[in-house]
Structures are given as structure tokens and as C-alpha cells.
Design a protein around this motif. Structure first.
Motif, PDB file in Angstrom:
ATOM      1  N   GLY A  80       0.808  -1.214   0.000  1.00  0.00           N
ATOM      2  CA  GLY A  80       0.000   0.000   0.000  1.00  0.00           C
ATOM      3  C   GLY A  80       0.839   1.260   0.000  1.00  0.00           C
ATOM      4  O   GLY A  80       0.546   2.216  -0.723  1.00  0.00           O
ATOM      5  N   CYS A  81       1.902   1.292   0.800  1.00  0.00           N
ATOM      6  CA  CYS A  81       2.769   2.476   0.881  1.00  0.00           C
ATOM      7  C   CYS A  81       3.485   2.733  -0.445  1.00  0.00           C
ATOM      8  O   CYS A  81       3.574   3.878  -0.903  1.00  0.00           O
ATOM      9  N   VAL A  82       4.007   1.691  -1.060  1.00  0.00           N
ATOM     10  CA  VAL A  82       4.699   1.846  -2.348  1.00  0.00           C
ATOM     11  C   VAL A  82       3.730   2.357  -3.408  1.00  0.00           C
ATOM     12  O   VAL A  82       4.036   3.300  -4.154  1.00  0.00           O
ATOM     13  N   ALA A  83       2.553   1.765  -3.467  1.00  0.00           N
ATOM     14  CA  ALA A  83       1.578   2.147  -4.489  1.00  0.00           C
ATOM     15  C   ALA A  83       1.110   3.586  -4.304  1.00  0.00           C
ATOM     16  O   ALA A  83       0.999   4.353  -5.269  1.00  0.00           O
ATOM     17  N   ILE A 136      -2.166   4.533   5.273  1.00  0.00           N
ATOM     18  CA  ILE A 136      -2.204   3.462   4.279  1.00  0.00           C
ATOM     19  C   ILE A 136      -1.523   2.199   4.767  1.00  0.00           C
ATOM     20  O   ILE A 136      -1.929   1.102   4.372  1.00  0.00           O
ATOM     21  N   PHE A 137      -0.491   2.310   5.607  1.00  0.00           N
ATOM     22  CA  PHE A 137       0.156   1.073   6.055  1.00  0.00           C
ATOM     23  C   PHE A 137      -0.810   0.217   6.867  1.00  0.00           C
ATOM     24  O   PHE A 137      -1.018  -0.958   6.539  1.00  0.00           O
ATOM     25  N   PRO A 138      -1.434   0.763   7.931  1.00  0.00           N
ATOM     26  CA  PRO A 138      -2.410  -0.091   8.642  1.00  0.00           C
ATOM     27  C   PRO A 138      -3.623  -0.434   7.785  1.00  0.00           C
ATOM     28  O   PRO A 138      -4.160  -1.541   7.876  1.00  0.00           O
ATOM     29  N   TYR A 139      -4.064   0.503   6.924  1.00  0.00           N
ATOM     30  CA  TYR A 139      -5.219   0.233   6.069  1.00  0.00           C
ATOM     31  C   TYR A 139      -4.940  -0.937   5.129  1.00  0.00           C
ATOM     32  O   TYR A 139      -5.725  -1.894   5.056  1.00  0.00           O
ATOM     33  N   ALA A 140      -3.821  -0.854   4.393  1.00  0.00           N
ATOM     34  CA  ALA A 140      -3.502  -1.918   3.439  1.00  0.00           C
ATOM     35  C   ALA A 140      -3.161  -3.215   4.160  1.00  0.00           C
ATOM     36  O   ALA A 140      -3.513  -4.301   3.694  1.00  0.00           O
ATOM     37  N   ALA A 141      -2.467  -3.098   5.301  1.00  0.00           N
ATOM     38  CA  ALA A 141      -2.129  -4.295   6.065  1.00  0.00           C
ATOM     39  C   ALA A 141      -3.394  -5.022   6.516  1.00  0.00           C
ATOM     40  O   ALA A 141      -3.526  -6.246   6.347  1.00  0.00           O
ATOM     41  N   ILE A 142      -4.353  -4.270   7.078  1.00  0.00           N
ATOM     42  CA  ILE A 142      -5.601  -4.876   7.538  1.00  0.00           C
ATOM     43  C   ILE A 142      -6.405  -5.411   6.357  1.00  0.00           C
ATOM     44  O   ILE A 142      -6.981  -6.504   6.416  1.00  0.00           O
ATOM     45  N   LYS A 143      -6.431  -4.653   5.238  1.00  0.00           N
ATOM     46  CA  LYS A 143      -7.221  -5.074   4.076  1.00  0.00           C
ATOM     47  C   LYS A 143      -6.727  -6.391   3.506  1.00  0.00           C
ATOM     48  O   LYS A 143      -7.513  -7.335   3.326  1.00  0.00           O
ATOM     49  N   PHE A 144      -5.426  -6.485   3.231  1.00  0.00           N
ATOM     50  CA  PHE A 144      -4.905  -7.710   2.634  1.00  0.00           C
ATOM     51  C   PHE A 144      -4.910  -8.869   3.635  1.00  0.00           C
ATOM     52  O   PHE A 144      -5.150 -10.020   3.267  1.00  0.00           O
ATOM     53  N   MET A 145      -4.643  -8.552   4.897  1.00  0.00           N
ATOM     54  CA  MET A 145      -4.678  -9.582   5.922  1.00  0.00           C
ATOM     55  C   MET A 145      -6.108 -10.118   6.090  1.00  0.00           C
ATOM     56  O   MET A 145      -6.323 -11.338   6.157  1.00  0.00           O
ATOM     57  N   ALA A 146      -7.080  -9.196   6.135  1.00  0.00           N
ATOM     58  CA  ALA A 146      -8.481  -9.614   6.261  1.00  0.00           C
ATOM     59  C   ALA A 146      -8.933 -10.389   5.033  1.00  0.00           C
ATOM     60  O   ALA A 146      -9.705 -11.352   5.136  1.00  0.00           O
ATOM     61  N   THR A 169      -3.341   0.305  -8.245  1.00  0.00           N
ATOM     62  CA  THR A 169      -3.817  -1.055  -7.993  1.00  0.00           C
ATOM     63  C   THR A 169      -2.842  -2.081  -8.540  1.00  0.00           C
ATOM     64  O   THR A 169      -2.577  -3.108  -7.897  1.00  0.00           O
ATOM     65  N   ALA A 170      -2.315  -1.796  -9.739  1.00  0.00           N
ATOM     66  CA  ALA A 170      -1.350  -2.718 -10.336  1.00  0.00           C
ATOM     67  C   ALA A 170      -0.123  -2.873  -9.457  1.00  0.00           C
ATOM     68  O   ALA A 170       0.327  -3.993  -9.164  1.00  0.00           O
ATOM     69  N   VAL A 171       0.440  -1.747  -9.005  1.00  0.00           N
ATOM     70  CA  VAL A 171       1.633  -1.787  -8.144  1.00  0.00           C
ATOM     71  C   VAL A 171       1.305  -2.445  -6.809  1.00  0.00           C
ATOM     72  O   VAL A 171       2.078  -3.245  -6.287  1.00  0.00           O
ATOM     73  N   SER A 172       0.131  -2.108  -6.271  1.00  0.00           N
ATOM     74  CA  SER A 172      -0.261  -2.655  -4.966  1.00  0.00           C
ATOM     75  C   SER A 172      -0.345  -4.174  -4.988  1.00  0.00           C
ATOM     76  O   SER A 172       0.255  -4.858  -4.148  1.00  0.00           O
ATOM     77  N   PHE A 173      -1.073  -4.734  -5.950  1.00  0.00           N
ATOM     78  CA  PHE A 173      -1.197  -6.186  -6.045  1.00  0.00           C
ATOM     79  C   PHE A 173       0.153  -6.846  -6.341  1.00  0.00           C
ATOM     80  O   PHE A 173       0.472  -7.906  -5.798  1.00  0.00           O
ATOM     81  N   THR A 174       0.948  -6.208  -7.207  1.00  0.00           N
ATOM     82  CA  THR A 174       2.236  -6.790  -7.579  1.00  0.00           C
ATOM     83  C   THR A 174       3.196  -6.821  -6.406  1.00  0.00           C
ATOM     84  O   THR A 174       3.853  -7.834  -6.140  1.00  0.00           O
ATOM     85  N   VAL A 175       3.288  -5.697  -5.679  1.00  0.00           N
ATOM     86  CA  VAL A 175       4.181  -5.649  -4.509  1.00  0.00           C
ATOM     87  C   VAL A 175       3.677  -6.585  -3.418  1.00  0.00           C
ATOM     88  O   VAL A 175       4.460  -7.242  -2.727  1.00  0.00           O
ATOM     89  N   TRP A 176       2.358  -6.658  -3.261  1.00  0.00           N
ATOM     90  CA  TRP A 176       1.769  -7.577  -2.276  1.00  0.00           C
ATOM     91  C   TRP A 176       2.181  -9.018  -2.570  1.00  0.00           C
ATOM     92  O   TRP A 176       2.651  -9.733  -1.673  1.00  0.00           O
TER      93      TRP A 176
END
Length: 323
Positions: free
Chosen positions: A29-32, A90-100, A307-314
Motif C-alpha cells: 500500500g505504501c509503495v503504491a 495506508i500502512f495499517p489500512y492496506a495491512a488490515i485489508k490484505f490480511m483480512a 492497484t497494479a503496483v499494490s497487487f504486484t508488490v503484495w
């Protein structure tokens, strides 16, 4: 599958697995967000109808000219105003989103045979609503920082927006002008949840469609019978992530416009809570149906790479962390 292969599968409900997927999502999330931060600043100004930048809204050249004006007056810092609050959110948001999402995916679809589009949508919607519930105040502060184009003045000195300064200003907003019985005087934290209901309503189609598209396209193009057993490549993740971003943005964009207008309601109507109906009516009266899609072209320019960067980095971080 051999016993050794089965034993090598990670326990997806273990604390170690959950933490690692959270870290992978937070980094992604942070990178994207950093990649698209200047576009995000301009888009917020357009969506929230900032009077200094409305003359640029509606075209790609207008977005460029708006960004150029911001750069001329405030330099690179102007293009990244509010980005510190973005990263804090975004770090806690993306972390919680992908983790959830990983947990919801495992709960709803423990095996590949049980994967369906409706379950993919449900897993995405659950992850999006969960993450936004815990991090929404940080998003409101970020939007307020990005919306302010002129510094406030105190004792003759300009005060440039900062995360803590903006949060403090919002907390005290209208304290002396509102009646004691006002909901914002009784529950001042509600100021940080302006537009929350519309955010949840918009998050369901956004996150649901995003993860639905991601799961469907990966299963369609990257299934073993089409690619053998080769692992997905970063380029494949990038392309599928971009396609997911387009579909999700199109499905949820009107909700995003309404949300931005309600989030900056503390500046336009600090005395009370703006309702859905009056926000929708105001947008309709000023621009008709097109008002609900103002900045959509810029939204595509921002969301598709994000979104592309987010999914790819994830996915890259998950491979790196062995999850």
C-alpha cells in the motif's frame, strides 16, 4: 499431493502467517500510494470542488495545469501535501485489508474447488469494510490536509498544514460557535467520521469488485491447465492488478465523489453533519450526473497504476516472506 508437500503448506490462521501477510500488504500500500501521490492531491482538489482549482477540472490537460500550479507555488512538497498522513493511514489500512482478505478467502474458500465469483466478492467486501473502519479518521485528516491550498494564519504567521495540527484544528472546529447540545460538542470524535457511511457503501463495490476481478482473472489466465505449474510472474500480476483497478474504480466512483464532499464538510458547514441527500442534491444541482464522475479520467490514471503496483508488490512481498 504427497505428505511432504501437504506438510509444507503454511498454517493460514497462525499468528506468524497473519503478521507476514499484514506486513506484505502494508508495504504494498505504501509503495503504491507514493507512486501516485501527486495525482491523488489533484484528484482530491477536483472532487471536493476546491474553488481555486475548479477551473482545471474535467480534462487531462487541466489536471496537468493544476499540478503545475501547485508545483510553481509550493514545489514538490505541494504535490505531496498530506502524504505523511497518507502513509500513516495506508500502512495499517492496506495491512488490515490484505490480511483480512487472506483470512476471509481462507474461511469462504478453503480449497480452489470452492472458489466462486460471489465468494470472491464477499471476501473483498469484508476486507475493505474492516480496514476502513479502523483507519477512517486518518483518511479524513489526509483529505483535509490535501484540500487546504492556502496556509492558515495565526498571530500574523502562516501555519502550513501538518498531521497533528490538522487533527487538533478539526477536534476544536466549531467548539465555540456550536450549541452545547450539538452532536459534535457531545461527541467530538464524530468529526473524524464525516462521510463514513458513504465510504462503507462505496467500499463494498470497490473492494468487492477489485478482489473479484483479481481472483477471477488469475484463475482464468493463470490456472495450472493454462500455464502448467509455473508461478505467476510480476508482469502478470501487474497487468491483472491494472485490470482489477479499472473495474473497481468504475463501479465505485460516484460514492468516492460524495465521500470527498462530505469529508470536507467541516470547512463548508462546520456547524452540523452533512447528510447523504443534501450532498447528492448539491452535486446534482451544480453539475448533473457528470458531477458524480468529475475527475474519473484522472481517477483511472491514478487507480490503474496504484492497484497494479499494490497487487504486484503484495504478491512479491508474500513470496519474499514465504507466505
Amino acid at each position: 499431493m504427497s505428505p511432504n508437500a501437504a506438510s509444507a503448506q503454511p498454517d493460514k490462521q497462525s499468528l506468524q502467517y497473519i503478521i507476514r501477510t499484514g506486513v506484505a500488504g502494508g508495504v504494498a500500500g505504501c509503495v503504491a500510494k507514493t507512486v501516485v501521490a501527486p495525482l491523488d492531491r489533484v484528484k482530491i482538489l477536483f472532487q471536493a470542488s476546491n474553488p481555486d482549482f475548479q477551473k482545471y477540472a474535467g480534462t487531462f490537460s487541466g489536471a496537468y495545469r493544476a499540478g503545475k500550479e501547485i508545483y510553481q507555488h509550493n514545489g514538490v512538497r505541494g504535490l505531496y501535501r498530506g502524504h505523511s498522513a497518507t502513509l500513516l493511514r495506508i500502512f495499517p489500512y492496506a495491512a488490515i485489508k490484505f490480511m483480512a482478505y487472506d483470512q476471509a478467502h481462507y474461511f469462504l474458500m478453503p480449497t480452489r474447488a470452492e472458489e466462486t465469483n460471489i465468494r470472491r466478492f464477499m471476501a473483498g467486501a469484508v476486507s475493505g469494510v474492516t480496514s476502513v473502519f479502523f483507519t477512517y479518521p486518518l483518511d479524513v485528516i489526509r483529505v483535509r490536509m490535501a484540500f487546504e491550498t492556502a496556509p492558515r494564519v495565526a498571530n500574523g504567521q502562516p501555519i502550513h498544514p501538518s498531521f497533528l495540527g490538522t487533527a487538533h484544528h478539526m477536534y476544536l472546529e466549531g467548539t465555540h460557535s456550536l450549541p452545547p447540545a450539538s452532536v459534535f460538542n457531545r461527541f467530538p470524535m464524530l468529526k473524524f467520521y464525516r462521510g463514513f457511511t458513504v465510504t462503507v457503501a462505496g467500499m463494498v463495490p470497490y473492494a468487492g469488485v477489485s478482489f473479484l476481478s483479481w481472483g477471477f482473472l488469475r484463475s482464468y489466465f493463470l490456472s495450472p491447465n493454462k500455464t502448467g505449474h509455473r508461478p505467476p510472474t510480476p508482469m502478470a500480476d501487474l497487468v491483472i492488478g491494472a485490470m482489477s483497478g479499472v473495474t473497481a474504480q468504475t463501479a465505485s466512483y460516484p460514492f468516492e465523489v460524495i465521500r470527498r464532499r462530505m469529508q470536507v464538510g467541516g470547512l463548508t458547514r462546520p456547524d452540523r453533519w452533512l447528510r447523504w441527500s443534501e450532498t447528492v442534491s448539491a452535486i446534482w444541482r451544480s453539475a448533473g450526473w457528470r458531477g458524480f464522475y468529475v475527475g474519473l479520467g484522472l481517477g483511472y490514471v491514478k487507480v490503474v497504476p496504484m492497484t497494479a503496483v499494490s497487487f504486484t508488490v503484495w504478491q512479491g512481498c508474500k513470496r519474499l516472506l514465504d507466505v
